[in-house]
Design an enzyme around this catalytic site. Structure first.
Site, PDB file in Angstrom:
ATOM      1  N   HIS A  74      -2.814  11.583 -10.948  1.00  0.00           N
ATOM      2  CA  HIS A  74      -3.022  10.661 -11.938  1.00  0.00           C
ATOM      3  C   HIS A  74      -4.594   9.820 -11.361  1.00  0.00           C
ATOM      4  CE1 HIS A  74       1.070  10.736 -12.367  1.00  0.00           C
ATOM      5  NE2 HIS A  74       0.666  10.497 -12.985  1.00  0.00           N
ATOM      6  N   CYS A  84      -2.119   7.028 -16.728  1.00  0.00           N
ATOM      7  CA  CYS A  84      -3.794   8.468 -17.411  1.00  0.00           C
ATOM      8  C   CYS A  84      -3.252   9.272 -16.850  1.00  0.00           C
ATOM      9  CB  CYS A  84      -4.867   7.189 -17.111  1.00  0.00           C
ATOM     10  SG  CYS A  84      -6.238   7.864 -18.068  1.00  0.00           S
ATOM     11  N   ASN A  95      -1.293  11.663  -6.348  1.00  0.00           N
ATOM     12  CA  ASN A  95      -0.519  12.417  -7.390  1.00  0.00           C
ATOM     13  C   ASN A  95      -0.974  12.988  -8.896  1.00  0.00           C
ATOM     14  OD1 ASN A  95       1.393  11.263  -6.236  1.00  0.00           O
ATOM     15  ND2 ASN A  95       1.815   9.212  -7.176  1.00  0.00           N
TER      16      ASN A  95
END
Lengths: 407, 407
Positions: A275, A310, A273
């Site tokens: 991330h 994040c 993803n």
């Protein structure tokens, strides 16, 4: 039937390959057409296997086609599977739970030969995804169902709680069970139970809660009826960890005792993803704890409360602070085990002079039935304000010296 | 027989556990004696399985005993095994080679869903150790045989060469074959071949050379006759990568274009021998290459020449420099793909003006059949001199854009 295929697979493959180490290599290079290599696998024809996973991928007609046909290569099932011999997984619990048998690999253990927390977290993710895989509901991406994909939704984890009673060792065989349940109106709970295959001893338990996020707007979403219809038949009530009043974690501020700053995600820390991988969060948290403490302690529990994604360009700060569990231990003197001072400490009602707070190995330690705990915070340092990524609580117990294999 | 046991295992377990999620939990807590829990596993009795791995570990008599009996938990075979259903491994090649079927796990892939080089290197290690495991020769530690242990010897790798033609993707099923051969008088060669289980397409090939080191003196050792007798029956001649004149790697110095300094091993980077894991070396090497290059290129080959062990207290420097393969490409202009200047570059005999060295995507790139290469060096900065840990050479090709799963 999957088991039967595996039986055929291993026995026949074993014999036909004895004198032919690369049976398909010749095939692959035998037919040249317009500069590309056309190959077909003789294996599948010879064996005539029909096992669901991978076996339907019998013929690829060019290297480029091979590279591009991810669907064929992944071969995600579109119907519920009861057994997957390659993943060593099976559906249990009246058809809704998943169990996978897993050998602890050599690179999943640390210097002490026990599985690392990171490995355990990785295996939780792996078995969860394989559960969805077996269900026939897996679309593309990280565990999203077909209905979620139609609604542009992805899963995001909001909370995770892992308790480790015993760490499995290199070569040990584990059974990991996982199942899902409802969590409020729009969430899902996913639990895990990790046990020794040989004895049934529980290694670890875990529970987590998940919500849906719109992939474009990055806003949380209600669970569409279409998705509820897909996943609710898989819900069961059982819980791996009973949490009637889930522990809340206070937010640390800049006065936290230990602070690691300037942490930057590397390319290899990003998941599918895009991330930062959850496991990286945990590494950042644990690296903020002093080495001296980590050498003598073993993590027995971790709770993570996720606040914000994040991304690859965020610069992260990892804060951590000894936690006075129940307020019994003062000043982090005992819970920390790292910094010593001369204060008088109250311990379970005993008043103890500083003279016996030696190295944490003496009377205080033996009197202290409470595992040491730390509170954690990962945050992104912004220009105007900081933004929380994850709050965490880790619980620790003293390492038990295991006997060497060969004294 | 192993396959048969697996068949029994998965089928019977599937049915008996449908209504009993934790069949052994009750057993484990049923008998209390002097404060410790005595448990025995009903599973093994019920199923009556005799499969080698793990099944003999049927009864443990206290939690402490359980924790201390690593031998029982690991259950390393003392005789040659032909099949291990838990590891999905089997002995091939007239009884001396090893093949393991492995599903690419979700956490072993990067953001592009293909297996990372680190994962591939981990799986090489894993299958090598499982090969020794199956052989019945494995003592304690990292692949050392019983004879090596009696002589206080450990394996150290002196050279590794990995070629990756295609990266497997998440969920794809691989077959990894590994086998060993002689390397000079005192060394051993270990090779690997990674293929698609479905089509036989070769993903990767690897070869490595190993020598023995005395664990106390840290000096290299001759191979004792006792050890040669153990391992030489497993030697075969076949090579995964033909290397008649193995490429030598020049030593970089402080004038290298890219330098990452102050690299410190973390606790989690140490392996069972208390040394920095090989995979960490490769990470340090690759992190010295500019991100812009890594975004558009995929590693197709890596050669590692090991010079010295790296311990937990060493502070490491990672140097890297574009390599002019065959001297055809000048100044790193093309091989690097990152820094552009106005020099004239000679490319396969073509003289090309700087006007078309646009972003490396244009004519030059299409004319250039040579993959980009880098030379690497990891060294420990000493007070008087630097000490080499590993020299490396990486070879790269432009990333091929794969079609998205759902256009």
């Amino acid at each position: 039937m999957g088991s039967l295929s595996f039986l055929a697979f291993s026995t026949i493959r074993c014999s036909i390959n004895i004198d032919d180490h690369e049976p398909t290599k010749q095939n692959m290079n035998s037919i040249k057409l317009k500069g590309s290599s056309i190959y077909s696998s003789a294996k599948v024809d010879v064996l005539g296997l029909k096992n669901g996973a991978a076996m339907t991928t019998s013929i690829a007609t060019s290297e480029n086609l091979y590279i591009n046909t991810q669907e064929v290569r992944q071969n995600i099932p579109t119907k519920k599977q009861l057994v997957d011999t390659f993943r060593q997984g099976l559906i249990i619990e009246e058809g809704v739970g998943y169990r996978q048998t897993i050998v602890v690999r050599s690179y999943e253990v640390g210097a002490d030969k026990t599985a690392t927390l990171e490995s355990i977290l990785n295996l939780l993710q792996e078995t969860a995804l394989n559960h969805v895989w077996m269900s026939g509901l897996l679309g593309d991406g990280f565990g999203a169902t077909h209905g979620m994909m139609r609604n542009n939704l992805i899963w995001v984890v909001s909370r995770m709680h892992v308790q480790v009673d015993h760490y499995p060792i290199w070569g040990e065989i584990m059974e990991i069970d996982t199942w899902v349940g409802a969590s409020g109106k729009n969430g899902m709970r996913r639990d895990w139970l990790l046990r020794s295959h040989a004895t049934g001893l529980v290694f670890a338990r875990a529970t987590s809660t998940w919500v849906m996020m719109n992939q474009q707007t990055r806003r949380l979403s209600k669970m569409p009826d279409e998705v509820r219809t897909e996943i609710s038949p898989w819900f069961i009530e059982k819980q791996a960890i009973k949490e009637d009043n889930p522990e809340k974690i206070d937010k640390l501020d800049d006065s936290a005792r230990y602070v690691n700053s300037g942490l930057k995600p590397k390319r290899s820390d990003l998941d599918m993803n895009q991330h930062v991988n959850n496991v990286k969060y945990v590494k950042w948290m644990l690296e903020a704890i002093p080495d001296k403490f980590l050498e003598s302690h073993q993590l027995s529990g971790i709770i993570l409360e996720y606040r914000r994604e994040c991304g690859s360009s965020d610069v992260v700060q990892s804060l951590c602070e000894p936690f006075n569990e129940g307020g019994i231990i003062e000043n982090g003197l005992i819970t920390d085990g790292v910094e010593q001072n001369n204060k008088i400490s109250l311990l379970n009602g005993y008043s103890v002079s500083s003279g016996i707070t030696d190295q944490g190995n003496g009377l205080l330690q033996s009197l202290n039935p409470i595992p040491s705990s730390y509170t954690h915070l990962l945050q992104v340092k912004g220009e105007s304000k900081n933004e929380e990524i994850v709050r965490g609580r880790t619980t620790w117990k003293r390492k038990i010296k295991t006997m060497p294999l060969h004294p």
